[in-house]
Each structure stands twice: as C-alpha cells, then as structure tokens.
Design a protein around this motif. Structure first.
Motif, PDB file in Angstrom:
ATOM      1  N   TYR A  10      52.054  94.440  21.080  1.00 14.06           N
ATOM      2  CA  TYR A  10      53.459  94.838  21.195  1.00 14.06           C
ATOM      3  C   TYR A  10      54.166  93.840  22.108  1.00 14.06           C
ATOM      4  O   TYR A  10      53.620  93.418  23.123  1.00 14.06           O
ATOM      5  CB  TYR A  10      53.597  96.250  21.771  1.00 14.06           C
ATOM      6  CG  TYR A  10      52.936  97.311  20.932  1.00 14.06           C
ATOM      7  CD1 TYR A  10      51.642  97.738  21.210  1.00 14.06           C
ATOM      8  CD2 TYR A  10      53.609  97.882  19.858  1.00 14.06           C
ATOM      9  CE1 TYR A  10      51.031  98.706  20.426  1.00 14.06           C
ATOM     10  CE2 TYR A  10      53.001  98.851  19.070  1.00 14.06           C
ATOM     11  CZ  TYR A  10      51.721  99.255  19.364  1.00 14.06           C
ATOM     12  OH  TYR A  10      51.122 100.213  18.588  1.00 14.06           O
ATOM     13  N   GLN A  37      57.144  91.407   8.287  1.00 16.99           N
ATOM     14  CA  GLN A  37      57.138  92.625   7.487  1.00 16.99           C
ATOM     15  C   GLN A  37      58.193  93.582   7.997  1.00 16.99           C
ATOM     16  O   GLN A  37      58.193  93.961   9.166  1.00 16.99           O
ATOM     17  CB  GLN A  37      55.759  93.294   7.526  1.00 16.99           C
ATOM     18  CG  GLN A  37      55.653  94.489   6.606  1.00 16.99           C
ATOM     19  CD  GLN A  37      54.266  95.108   6.598  1.00 16.99           C
ATOM     20  OE1 GLN A  37      53.477  94.921   7.508  1.00 16.99           O
ATOM     21  NE2 GLN A  37      53.945  95.838   5.542  1.00 16.99           N
ATOM     22  N   PHE A  88      57.485  93.578  12.256  1.00 18.81           N
ATOM     23  CA  PHE A  88      56.039  93.471  12.419  1.00 18.81           C
ATOM     24  C   PHE A  88      55.651  92.087  11.906  1.00 18.81           C
ATOM     25  O   PHE A  88      55.975  91.737  10.773  1.00 18.81           O
ATOM     26  CB  PHE A  88      55.369  94.586  11.613  1.00 18.81           C
ATOM     27  CG  PHE A  88      53.905  94.783  11.882  1.00 18.81           C
ATOM     28  CD1 PHE A  88      52.999  94.901  10.847  1.00 18.81           C
ATOM     29  CD2 PHE A  88      53.436  94.883  13.182  1.00 18.81           C
ATOM     30  CE1 PHE A  88      51.651  95.114  11.096  1.00 18.81           C
ATOM     31  CE2 PHE A  88      52.087  95.094  13.444  1.00 18.81           C
ATOM     32  CZ  PHE A  88      51.199  95.204  12.389  1.00 18.81           C
ATOM     33  N   LEU A  90      52.815  89.235  10.993  1.00 16.55           N
ATOM     34  CA  LEU A  90      51.416  89.117  10.592  1.00 16.55           C
ATOM     35  C   LEU A  90      51.041  87.651  10.427  1.00 16.55           C
ATOM     36  O   LEU A  90      51.761  86.878   9.798  1.00 16.55           O
ATOM     37  CB  LEU A  90      51.179  89.852   9.273  1.00 16.55           C
ATOM     38  CG  LEU A  90      51.191  91.368   9.385  1.00 16.55           C
ATOM     39  CD1 LEU A  90      51.386  91.993   8.015  1.00 16.55           C
ATOM     40  CD2 LEU A  90      49.900  91.864   9.999  1.00 16.55           C
ATOM     41  N   GLY A 104      45.400  89.041  10.440  1.00 17.43           N
ATOM     42  CA  GLY A 104      45.226  89.637  11.750  1.00 17.43           C
ATOM     43  C   GLY A 104      45.841  91.029  11.763  1.00 17.43           C
ATOM     44  O   GLY A 104      46.383  91.501  10.756  1.00 17.43           O
ATOM     45  N   ASP A 105      45.769  91.694  12.926  1.00 16.41           N
ATOM     46  CA  ASP A 105      46.266  93.062  13.042  1.00 16.41           C
ATOM     47  C   ASP A 105      47.743  93.159  13.415  1.00 16.41           C
ATOM     48  O   ASP A 105      48.258  94.256  13.606  1.00 16.41           O
ATOM     49  CB  ASP A 105      45.421  93.844  14.051  1.00 16.41           C
ATOM     50  CG  ASP A 105      44.108  94.302  13.463  1.00 16.41           C
ATOM     51  OD1 ASP A 105      43.177  94.578  14.233  1.00 16.41           O
ATOM     52  OD2 ASP A 105      44.009  94.368  12.219  1.00 16.41           O
ATOM     53  N   ARG A 108      53.954  93.683  16.933  1.00 21.33           N
ATOM     54  CA  ARG A 108      55.229  94.373  16.704  1.00 21.33           C
ATOM     55  C   ARG A 108      56.220  93.928  17.764  1.00 21.33           C
ATOM     56  O   ARG A 108      55.993  94.127  18.963  1.00 21.33           O
ATOM     57  CB  ARG A 108      55.043  95.883  16.747  1.00 21.33           C
ATOM     58  CG  ARG A 108      56.291  96.647  16.295  1.00 21.33           C
ATOM     59  CD  ARG A 108      55.999  98.114  16.035  1.00 21.33           C
ATOM     60  NE  ARG A 108      55.055  98.314  14.961  1.00 21.33           N
ATOM     61  CZ  ARG A 108      55.343  98.276  13.663  1.00 21.33           C
ATOM     62  NH1 ARG A 108      56.582  98.005  13.276  1.00 21.33           N
ATOM     63  NH2 ARG A 108      54.410  98.500  12.750  1.00 21.33           N
TER      64      ARG A 108
END
Lengths: 112, 114
Positions: A10, A37, A88, A90, A104-105, A108
C-alpha cells in the motif's frame, strides 16, 4: 522460491509528489511489464521492457516513468503529472515477449 | 488491432454447478489465448493457455477451455464449482506478430453460492 516481489503493498501519495513502486523478479526473465488496474476496466499496459536498458511505452504511459538498469528490477515512478494515480498497479515478467506472464501481488496507490 | 470481450461482468453459480465464463476475441494473426484468475488484493495467476495444437486445453484447479476459431471464442469451463473458485477471471489474447502485445478483457467476477 522464484517469483515477483512488489513493494510496498500500500502506498499513499500527496499532491505534487512523485512516488516509486518497486518490482523485483528472480525468475531470470528477460521481459518485464507494468499494468494499471481500475475497477471494471481490466488491465492496461503502462510500460514494458524486453531487455536491460531498453523499455517501451504502453497504452497509458503519460505521467509515468520507468528504468531497467538490472535484469531483476523494473521500478515504476508515478509522477505528479499523473492526475489520477489511484489504482492497483501490477508488475509482471515473462521469459520472452510472447510467453505467459507471471504477476506480482500488486501495489495499491491512493492519494492523500 | 486485437480485442477481447468477456460477456457478463458478474456470474453467479451454485456450488457443484457448471461454470461457464465466456470470452470472444479478435485478432488479425493466429492468437495465443490465456485465462488468468485474480483473488482479492492479489496478482493474476495463469489458469491455462492455448498456443497451437489441441484446441481443448486443461488448466489448474479443474478448469478447461476450448479454442474455437470459427466462433473466435475461448470459453472457460469447470464441471463442478467450488466455493474456492470465487474470484475474478480475465481472458487475454496475445498478438503473435511483431507487436506481441497482451490484451486483457475487462474481467468476470464469479460468485459461488451454497
């Protein structure tokens, strides 16, 4: 384990501030990518790199910058010119450009 | 130019029921096709891919998809839904020409109910 690490998970940005998102991979992949995203819009390509010291703009590169000084690393800077940075983000990599991408994860990013 | 259309932004099925997520694509060259799954606040995980050869491809978690060139479709199916299948699913097409660009659909959120 091999994979892609994005940090931080974050991130908060103040008005007029540049922020940098980290992406590191230990998969020995040549190609790396950054996507944005937004809800209901799928993924949109910001930048991609096929080899070290080379990168290309994607569909929505304005307000973003990248570097590829090492094979393992592809950091993304969200500049103050990006007026709507909340999303978000990525990072992905692939062995070559036309091979499946591994993700990756995400990070945000929000505006304070 | 290439594009992907996923019909239905939200799909709800009962546990044990058939899962069918629709994907249609357009591409000026023979495409590579992919399905990815995304769980909340995570990245995308590759479910399956079609490049060449057999048109019915099997992936992880019991999912499969069939490439139908005549219908320009690559629908994702699973015979029996499980609660753990609840996630967002993305279809993507790779232009195998010089651009080699991966284009994603807008996603389908799958809900699985008891």
């Amino acid at each position: 384990d091999g994979g892609i690490t994005q940090s931080p998970k974050y991130l908060f940005r103040k008005e007029g501030q540049n922020v940098t998102l980290s992406c590191e991979q230990n998969l020995n992949h040549d190609a790396m990518y950054w996507y944005r995203q937004d809800p209901g819009q799928g993924l949109r390509l910001i930048y991609y790199s096929q080899i070290v010291n080379d990168f290309q703009k994607g569909d929505i590169a304005e307000g973003y910058s990248v570097s590829r000084e090492k094979k393992e690393s592809f950091p993304l800077t969200v500049t103050s010119a990006q007026k709507n940075p909340t999303a978000f983000y990525l990072c992905a990599s692939s062995i070559q450009r036309n091979q499946p991408q591994h993700f990756g994860d995400g990070t945000r990013l929000s505006i304070l | 130019a290439q594009s992907v259309t996923q019909l239905g932004s939200h799909v709800s099925v009962s546990e044990g029921a058939l899962v069918l997520l629709r994907c249609n694509y357009s591409s000026s060259v023979p495409p590579y096709l992919f399905w990815y799954v995304q769980y909340p606040n995570q990245g995308l995980q590759l479910l399956l891919k079609y490049t060449t050869g057999a048109t019915l491809v099997k992936g992880i978690n019991g999912f499969e998809a069939e490439f139908k060139k005549s219908e320009t479709s690559f629908h994702l199916t699973k015979p029996s839904a499980h609660m753990s299948d609840a996630a967002e699913y993305f279809c993507a097409v790779l232009n195998t020409g010089t651009a080699s660009k991966l284009t994603f659909g807008t996603g389908t959120r799958l809900q699985v109910t008891l």
